[in-house]
Design a protein around this motif. Structure first.
Motif, short mmCIF file in Angstrom:
data_model
loop_
_atom_site.label_atom_id
_atom_site.label_comp_id
_atom_site.label_asym_id
_atom_site.label_seq_id
_atom_site.Cartn_x
_atom_site.Cartn_y
_atom_site.Cartn_z
N ALA A 287 -4.59 9.67 -1.46
CA ALA A 287 -5.78 8.87 -1.76
C ALA A 287 -6.39 8.19 -0.54
CB ALA A 287 -5.46 7.82 -2.82
N VAL A 288 -5.56 7.69 0.37
CA VAL A 288 -6.07 6.86 1.46
C VAL A 288 -6.28 7.72 2.69
CG1 VAL A 288 -5.70 4.77 2.81
CG2 VAL A 288 -4.80 4.92 0.50
N ARG A 289 -7.38 8.44 2.71
CA ARG A 289 -7.79 9.27 3.84
C ARG A 289 -9.25 9.63 3.65
NH1 ARG A 289 -7.73 14.57 1.99
NH2 ARG A 289 -6.71 14.79 -0.04
N PRO A 290 -9.97 9.92 4.73
CA PRO A 290 -11.39 10.25 4.61
C PRO A 290 -11.59 11.52 3.77
CG PRO A 290 -10.80 9.76 6.88
CD PRO A 290 -9.52 9.85 6.13
N GLY A 291 -12.60 11.50 2.92
CA GLY A 291 -12.94 12.66 2.12
C GLY A 291 -12.14 12.82 0.85
N SER A 292 -11.18 11.94 0.60
CA SER A 292 -10.39 12.05 -0.62
C SER A 292 -11.20 11.56 -1.81
CB SER A 292 -9.10 11.24 -0.49
OG SER A 292 -8.41 11.20 -1.73
N GLY A 293 -11.19 12.35 -2.87
CA GLY A 293 -11.87 11.93 -4.10
C GLY A 293 -10.98 11.21 -5.06
N ALA A 294 -9.74 10.93 -4.65
CA ALA A 294 -8.78 10.28 -5.53
C ALA A 294 -8.80 8.77 -5.32
CB ALA A 294 -7.37 10.82 -5.27
N GLY A 295 -8.53 8.05 -6.40
CA GLY A 295 -8.36 6.61 -6.33
C GLY A 295 -6.89 6.26 -6.40
N LEU A 296 -6.57 5.03 -6.06
CA LEU A 296 -5.18 4.59 -6.06
C LEU A 296 -5.12 3.10 -6.36
CD1 LEU A 296 -2.13 5.10 -5.47
CD2 LEU A 296 -2.63 4.54 -3.08
N VAL A 297 -4.16 2.71 -7.18
CA VAL A 297 -3.90 1.30 -7.43
C VAL A 297 -2.39 1.11 -7.40
CG1 VAL A 297 -3.97 1.66 -9.94
CG2 VAL A 297 -4.26 -0.63 -9.01
N ILE A 298 -1.95 0.04 -6.73
CA ILE A 298 -0.53 -0.27 -6.60
C ILE A 298 -0.30 -1.68 -7.13
CG2 ILE A 298 1.39 -0.58 -4.98
CD1 ILE A 298 0.10 1.49 -3.18
N CYS A 299 0.79 -1.88 -7.84
CA CYS A 299 1.11 -3.20 -8.37
C CYS A 299 2.57 -3.52 -8.13
CB CYS A 299 0.78 -3.29 -9.86
SG CYS A 299 1.97 -2.47 -10.95
N ASP A 300 2.91 -4.81 -8.23
CA ASP A 300 4.31 -5.21 -8.14
C ASP A 300 4.88 -5.36 -9.55
OD1 ASP A 300 3.27 -7.58 -9.15
OD2 ASP A 300 3.37 -8.65 -7.24
N ALA A 301 6.12 -5.81 -9.65
CA ALA A 301 6.78 -5.89 -10.95
C ALA A 301 6.14 -6.92 -11.87
CB ALA A 301 8.26 -6.21 -10.76
N ALA A 302 5.39 -7.88 -11.30
CA ALA A 302 4.70 -8.87 -12.12
C ALA A 302 3.37 -8.35 -12.65
CB ALA A 302 4.47 -10.14 -11.30
N GLY A 303 2.96 -7.16 -12.24
CA GLY A 303 1.70 -6.59 -12.70
C GLY A 303 0.51 -6.93 -11.84
N ALA A 304 0.71 -7.67 -10.74
CA ALA A 304 -0.40 -8.02 -9.85
C ALA A 304 -0.82 -6.80 -9.04
CB ALA A 304 0.01 -9.15 -8.91
N LEU A 305 -2.11 -6.53 -9.01
CA LEU A 305 -2.62 -5.38 -8.27
C LEU A 305 -2.67 -5.74 -6.78
CD1 LEU A 305 -5.52 -4.20 -10.62
CD2 LEU A 305 -3.07 -3.70 -10.73
N THR A 306 -1.79 -5.14 -6.01
CA THR A 306 -1.68 -5.47 -4.59
C THR A 306 -2.51 -4.54 -3.71
OG1 THR A 306 0.30 -4.08 -4.41
CG2 THR A 306 0.62 -6.42 -4.90
N PHE A 307 -2.96 -3.43 -4.28
CA PHE A 307 -3.80 -2.49 -3.53
C PHE A 307 -4.72 -1.79 -4.51
CE2 PHE A 307 -4.92 1.57 -1.64
CZ PHE A 307 -5.21 1.23 -0.33
N ARG A 308 -6.00 -1.68 -4.13
CA ARG A 308 -6.99 -1.05 -5.02
C ARG A 308 -7.92 -0.18 -4.19
NH1 ARG A 308 -10.66 -3.94 -7.98
NH2 ARG A 308 -11.55 -4.31 -5.95
N LYS A 309 -7.90 1.11 -4.49
CA LYS A 309 -8.93 2.01 -3.96
C LYS A 309 -9.60 2.67 -5.16
CE LYS A 309 -10.28 6.15 -1.79
NZ LYS A 309 -10.03 7.60 -1.73
#
Length: 416
Positions: A287-309
């Motif tokens: 997901a994290v590269r130029p030209g990628s059409g994919a999105g990405l979301v990462i969370c911790d065990a508490a459910g907080a979104l720590t990364f959002r593309k």
């Protein structure tokens, strides 16, 4: 073949005052066949089009003109947001060609409506969860209460000692100044939030995300290139992402990654096995590269979104809780087990995606320390047909119109 050749042929014939039978005879065809052509039910080859153009005394190129496909797509998108009436979708090209001005108005209104919906979502998140806004409002309300209390004492009490009266006047003056400064800061902050649907940067993470989006998510850069941040916290967040991106690129080099994607597709488990890395690393490289059409979301065990593309048609909440139906949270309870869901967004324009989630633990303090779980979810546009039902899901309960959702925790502001 131009989709509107028949319509243009008919318009030209009527403008000349010619009968269908006369034009058909001049072009060497039957009147019934010309009728099918004029109703866009038959495609017209170059030879037949040349005969019709000579019969109607018009350049052949004039019949080949069609409406702007982007305009037609915009009209079609705008029409899906209206449920009270059913437009004639089979005549949308005819409408765009005959009335390009009105077609442009409809397309512009549809785009404006989309922007307003995104703005509503962002403002809802900001009002509900922005700590700076909450603190500013609390300061203003506190100052108002203090001014009101002091003023009430002065107004209702006639025999106040002069010294106490002087103190009350002094407090009233200070509270008034505090109220003015708080109101001024609040207005400045809200004015700075104009265009919130684009890149509102109320937190360091949001500022880092806006910066990454401006680089088309090309985070494999040197530390010296990190410039333009308004806070050191945002810069440190972006710095950690860039260092992580460089480490990921060493494990999955670009050329080898592209060959693997061509062979297996965006399968993070397969890529992790092939390159000897963990699954979240493979997800980030997908997901994290130029030209990628994919999105990405990462969370911790508490459910907080720590990364959002995000991707354009799958919104991610800026603050607060996300949709409980996301496989991201299912993966947290199934550590090291892949979770795949084919979903459709609950929106005026539904959008199909394939969601692939995975959770893995890490032990930052060693064997006897705590186990910290982290889960990632790839957001892949669903272009190929898939058998079975699609899971309906939204962004968050607050702005989701699906009233019969079993995971709903609060009423939506978009429905009665």
């Amino acid at each position: 073949m131009a989709a509107l050749q028949g319509t243009r042929l008919k318009d030209r014939r009527i403008a000349l005052g010619l009968r269908q039978a006369a034009v058909a005879e001049a072009a060497g065809m039957s009147a019934s066949y010309l009728n099918l052509i004029e109703h866009n039910r038959r495609k017209v080859g170059p030879e037949v089009l040349d005969r019709l153009a000579r019969a109607l005394d018009w350049p052949q190129e004039a019949f080949a003109e069609i409406a702007d496909t982007s305009l037609i797509d915009a009209i079609r998108m705008a029409s899906t947001r209206v449920t009270q009436t059913t437009p004639e979708m089979d005549r949308i090209q005819d409408f765009a060609a005959k009335f390009p001005g009105w077609a442009g108005v409809i397309a512009a209104l549809g785009a404006q409506n989309t922007g307003l919906e995104r703005g509503l979502q962002s403002l809802n998140d900001r009002i509900s969860h922005d700590p700076h806004l909450s603190a500013s409002l609390h300061e203003v309300l506190s100052a108002i209460s203090s001014v009101r209390t002091t003023a009430a004492i002065l107004a209702d009490t006639e025999d106040i000692d002069p010294d106490w009266r002087k103190r009350f006047h002094h407090n009233l003056h200070q509270d008034s100044e505090r109220l003015a400064l708080g109101a001024q800061a609040l207005v400045a902050y809200l004015d700075g939030a104009n265009g919130v649907e684009e890149h509102a940067t109320a937190s360091p993470q949001e500022e880092a995300e806006a910066w990454a989006a401006s680089l088309n998510w090309d985070l494999n850069i040197d530390d010296d290139a990190l410039q333009g941040f308004t806070s050191s916290a945002a810069r440190n967040t972006a710095l950690s992402w860039c260092r992580q991106a460089r480490q990921d690129a060493e494990k999955l080099p670009q050329d080898a990654l592209l060959r693997a994607l061509d062979q297996w597709g965006p399968d993070p488990v397969r890529l992790a096995k092939e390159f000897g890395c963990d699954v979240l690393t493979a997800m980030r490289r997908i997901a994290v590269r130029p030209g990628s059409g994919a999105g990405l979301v990462i969370c911790d065990a508490a459910g907080a979104l720590t990364f959002r593309k995000p991707i354009e048609s799958f919104d991610l909440p800026r603050y607060g809780s996300a949709c409980a139906l996301w496989p991201l949270f299912t993966a947290l309870g199934q550590v090291m087990c892949p979770v795949e869901v084919h979903a459709v967004t609950v929106a005026p324009v539904p959008y199909r995606v394939c969601l692939r989630a995975f959770s893995q633990p890490r032990f930052p303090t060693g064997f006897s320390g705590p186990s910290l779980r982290e889960a990632g979810m790839l957001i892949l546009p669903q272009t190929e047909p898939v058998d079975g039902d699609f899971l309906e899901l939204g962004v968050s309960c607050r702005i989701c119109v699906k009233s019969d959702c079993p995971a709903r925790t609060e009423a939506s502001i978009l429905t009665r």
